[in-house]
Design an enzyme around this catalytic site. Sequence first.
Site, PDB file in Angstrom:
ATOM      1  N   ASP A   8       4.900  -5.779   9.281  1.00 18.88           N
ATOM      2  CA  ASP A   8       4.704  -5.362   7.902  1.00 18.88           C
ATOM      3  C   ASP A   8       6.095  -5.372   7.266  1.00 18.88           C
ATOM      4  OD1 ASP A   8       3.413  -4.150   5.606  1.00 18.88           O
ATOM      5  OD2 ASP A   8       4.382  -2.286   6.225  1.00 18.88           O
ATOM      6  N   ASP A  10       7.326  -3.632   3.841  1.00 19.34           N
ATOM      7  CA  ASP A  10       7.791  -2.380   3.243  1.00 19.34           C
ATOM      8  C   ASP A  10       7.626  -1.217   4.213  1.00 19.34           C
ATOM      9  OD1 ASP A  10       8.307  -3.805   0.897  1.00 19.34           O
ATOM     10  OD2 ASP A  10       6.330  -3.378   0.069  1.00 19.34           O
ATOM     11  N   ASN A  55       0.976  -6.740   2.376  1.00 14.13           N
ATOM     12  CA  ASN A  55       0.156  -6.558   1.179  1.00 14.13           C
ATOM     13  C   ASN A  55       1.095  -6.415  -0.006  1.00 14.13           C
ATOM     14  OD1 ASN A  55      -2.189  -6.494   2.722  1.00 14.13           O
ATOM     15  ND2 ASN A  55      -2.387  -4.267   2.663  1.00 14.13           N
ATOM     16  N   ASP A 130       3.826   0.487   9.402  1.00 16.00           N
ATOM     17  CA  ASP A 130       4.046   1.915   9.159  1.00 16.00           C
ATOM     18  C   ASP A 130       2.830   2.600   8.546  1.00 16.00           C
ATOM     19  OD1 ASP A 130       4.367   0.579   6.702  1.00 16.00           O
ATOM     20  OD2 ASP A 130       5.666   2.165   5.928  1.00 16.00           O
TER      21      ASP A 130
END
EC number: 3.1.3.-
Length: 179
Positions: A8, A10, A55, A130
């Site tokens: 991921d 961010d 995303n 996260d």
Amino acid sequence: MNKAVFLDRDGVINECMTERVKHVNRPSDLFILPGVAEAISKLNSAGFLIIIVTNQGGVGLRFMKPETLVRIHERLLSILKKQDAHIHDIAACIHKPKEVCACRKPNPGMIMTMAEKYEIDLANSFMVGDMETDIAAGKAAGTKTIRIGPEDENADFSAPSLLEAIPYILNQTTALKER
């Protein structure tokens, strides 16, 4: 078959929701977290493909343009490359958060697309994120899962940072080779 670590973006690679930056909507908002380049470099040396799956609903919500997202990712790749850390590919879901699509995590669409593109053995690969949606996407795709941040009973492993997750990834890989 190749092995991969899906990351991921961010909260795993770069800051978000910090005093310095809330959301990364411009290249100047991008701040790499400590130890990330070292972690990715170690994974590169171990033979993993490194693929970001992120995303980015801000595009669908029109907080940023698609071209801006491309510039953010170009900056990310440039910063990491200067520190001998190589990202093989980036997949981004730019749909609105409530929009129904196969690619937005917790759906595994981005992981599955990259697995097909790069002939990745998902059972011997990892999804690192996260958020619960990252873990759910990894589970749905059939990868091992690592939660960065607080312990998560749904994840296979939890660590405070990507760098601190590296020993687990490398130990799991060694254990698989010995079977």
